[in-house]
Design a protein around this motif. Structure first.
Motif, mmCIF file in Angstrom:
data_model
loop_
_atom_site.group_PDB
_atom_site.id
_atom_site.type_symbol
_atom_site.label_atom_id
_atom_site.label_comp_id
_atom_site.label_asym_id
_atom_site.label_seq_id
_atom_site.Cartn_x
_atom_site.Cartn_y
_atom_site.Cartn_z
ATOM 1 N N SER A 87 8.279 165.581 34.433
ATOM 2 C CA SER A 87 8.685 166.946 34.101
ATOM 3 C C SER A 87 10.030 167.314 34.728
ATOM 4 O O SER A 87 10.817 168.041 34.126
ATOM 5 C CB SER A 87 7.608 167.939 34.530
ATOM 6 N N PHE A 88 10.338 166.784 35.911
ATOM 7 C CA PHE A 88 11.629 167.072 36.534
ATOM 8 C C PHE A 88 12.773 166.409 35.760
ATOM 9 O O PHE A 88 13.854 166.978 35.617
ATOM 10 C CB PHE A 88 11.657 166.628 37.994
ATOM 11 N N GLY A 89 12.553 165.197 35.272
ATOM 12 C CA GLY A 89 13.573 164.511 34.486
ATOM 13 C C GLY A 89 13.850 165.234 33.190
ATOM 14 O O GLY A 89 15.008 165.402 32.785
ATOM 15 N N LEU A 90 12.798 165.687 32.527
ATOM 16 C CA LEU A 90 12.965 166.425 31.282
ATOM 17 C C LEU A 90 13.669 167.754 31.535
ATOM 18 O O LEU A 90 14.537 168.172 30.763
ATOM 19 C CB LEU A 90 11.604 166.652 30.617
ATOM 20 N N ALA A 91 13.340 168.387 32.647
ATOM 21 C CA ALA A 91 14.005 169.647 33.003
ATOM 22 C C ALA A 91 15.492 169.421 33.267
ATOM 23 O O ALA A 91 16.329 170.252 32.906
ATOM 24 C CB ALA A 91 13.331 170.275 34.217
ATOM 25 N N ARG A 92 15.849 168.282 33.866
ATOM 26 C CA ARG A 92 17.266 167.970 34.105
ATOM 27 C C ARG A 92 18.031 167.830 32.796
ATOM 28 O O ARG A 92 19.163 168.302 32.684
ATOM 29 C CB ARG A 92 17.396 166.679 34.906
ATOM 30 N N VAL A 93 17.419 167.152 31.837
ATOM 31 C CA VAL A 93 18.074 166.991 30.537
ATOM 32 C C VAL A 93 18.302 168.362 29.909
ATOM 33 O O VAL A 93 19.399 168.663 29.427
ATOM 34 C CB VAL A 93 17.233 166.087 29.594
ATOM 35 N N HIS A 95 18.420 171.296 31.408
ATOM 36 C CA HIS A 95 19.374 172.065 32.206
ATOM 37 C C HIS A 95 20.806 171.638 31.896
ATOM 38 O O HIS A 95 21.703 172.473 31.746
ATOM 39 C CB HIS A 95 19.086 171.897 33.694
ATOM 40 N N PHE A 96 21.045 170.341 31.800
ATOM 41 C CA PHE A 96 22.381 169.847 31.475
ATOM 42 C C PHE A 96 22.834 170.372 30.118
ATOM 43 O O PHE A 96 23.962 170.844 29.966
ATOM 44 C CB PHE A 96 22.405 168.313 31.482
ATOM 45 N N LEU A 98 21.783 173.059 28.507
ATOM 46 C CA LEU A 98 22.036 174.502 28.584
ATOM 47 C C LEU A 98 23.349 174.807 29.305
ATOM 48 O O LEU A 98 24.092 175.708 28.905
ATOM 49 C CB LEU A 98 20.878 175.205 29.278
ATOM 50 N N ALA A 99 23.650 174.062 30.357
ATOM 51 C CA ALA A 99 24.905 174.263 31.086
ATOM 52 C C ALA A 99 26.098 173.964 30.182
ATOM 53 O O ALA A 99 27.091 174.707 30.176
ATOM 54 C CB ALA A 99 24.938 173.387 32.333
ATOM 55 N N CYS A 100 26.016 172.892 29.412
ATOM 56 C CA CYS A 100 27.104 172.562 28.475
ATOM 57 C C CYS A 100 27.280 173.668 27.447
ATOM 58 O O CYS A 100 28.406 174.106 27.177
ATOM 59 C CB CYS A 100 26.816 171.238 27.766
ATOM 60 N N ARG A 101 26.191 174.131 26.906
ATOM 61 C CA ARG A 101 26.273 175.179 25.885
ATOM 62 C C ARG A 101 26.813 176.474 26.489
ATOM 63 O O ARG A 101 27.539 177.215 25.834
ATOM 64 C CB ARG A 101 24.924 175.400 25.238
ATOM 65 N N ASP A 106 29.678 170.962 23.600
ATOM 66 C CA ASP A 106 28.524 170.194 23.139
ATOM 67 C C ASP A 106 28.129 169.206 24.223
ATOM 68 O O ASP A 106 28.997 168.567 24.830
ATOM 69 C CB ASP A 106 28.855 169.436 21.850
ATOM 70 N N PRO A 107 26.825 169.054 24.477
ATOM 71 C CA PRO A 107 26.398 168.074 25.476
ATOM 72 C C PRO A 107 26.726 166.665 24.995
ATOM 73 O O PRO A 107 26.635 166.368 23.801
ATOM 74 C CB PRO A 107 24.890 168.297 25.584
ATOM 75 N N ASP A 108 27.133 165.818 25.910
ATOM 76 C CA ASP A 108 27.536 164.458 25.581
ATOM 77 C C ASP A 108 26.717 163.477 26.425
ATOM 78 O O ASP A 108 26.627 163.640 27.655
ATOM 79 C CB ASP A 108 29.036 164.299 25.863
ATOM 80 N N LEU A 109 26.144 162.485 25.776
ATOM 81 C CA LEU A 109 25.287 161.524 26.469
ATOM 82 C C LEU A 109 26.049 160.786 27.563
ATOM 83 O O LEU A 109 25.524 160.579 28.651
ATOM 84 C CB LEU A 109 24.684 160.529 25.466
ATOM 85 N N ASN A 110 27.281 160.390 27.314
ATOM 86 C CA ASN A 110 28.052 159.656 28.327
ATOM 87 C C ASN A 110 28.351 160.531 29.544
ATOM 88 O O ASN A 110 28.316 160.056 30.679
ATOM 89 C CB ASN A 110 29.340 159.103 27.726
ATOM 90 N N VAL A 111 28.646 161.796 29.319
ATOM 91 C CA VAL A 111 28.882 162.708 30.443
ATOM 92 C C VAL A 111 27.574 162.916 31.206
ATOM 93 O O VAL A 111 27.557 162.895 32.443
ATOM 94 C CB VAL A 111 29.470 164.051 29.959
ATOM 95 N N PHE A 112 26.480 163.096 30.485
ATOM 96 C CA PHE A 112 25.174 163.253 31.132
ATOM 97 C C PHE A 112 24.885 162.052 32.030
ATOM 98 O O PHE A 112 24.474 162.199 33.181
ATOM 99 C CB PHE A 112 24.077 163.402 30.072
#
Length: 123
Positions: A87-93, A95-96, A98-101, A106-112
């Motif tokens: 659940s913490f890993g999913l929350a990180r995804v 959160h990332f 939402l922060a990008c938006r 746009d969220p980017d997999l390489n930046v993540f």
């Protein structure tokens, strides 16, 4: 006994009213045809044509259906199912994303991947 590496011991405990509550509370589209498995049906292996989802993902991770394109990218890259994520890993995804938006980006997999490393259990 069910554990992190054995989902075949995890069974449905919801009733129809519980399912209706989750569908209403989390605005799950009817087009996804949410259904309850039989009480003795384990979450894994999945019923053909269905995807098993733990309700705790909704409660603790701000998990929503349908999934965002970015979350699907992350899941495909790491070759995992949402029910396999902590659940913490999913929350990180989430959160990332939402922060990008929030930054009008746009969220980017390489930046993540530059900021976060998702590990497999036992890694």
């Amino acid at each position: 006994m069910a554990n992190k590496s054995n989902s075949s011991g995890c069974f449905n405990i919801l009733n129809r009213n519980d399912l209706n509550w989750y569908v209403d509370q989390y605005a799950i589209p009817a087009s996804l045809h949410p259904t309850l498995p039989e009480k003795n049906t384990p979450i894994y292996p999945f019923v053909p044509g269905k995807i098993g989802v733990y309700t705790r993902l909704f409660d603790y991770c701000n998990y929503r259906l349908p999934l965002t394109k970015f979350l699907i990218e992350v899941l495909l890259f790491h070759e995992v199912h949402p029910s396999q994520m902590n659940s913490f890993g999913l929350a990180r995804v989430c959160h990332f994303e939402l922060a990008c938006r929030g930054l009008n980006s746009d969220p980017d997999l390489n930046v993540f991947r530059a900021f976060y490393k998702l590990n497999r259990s036992g890694s």
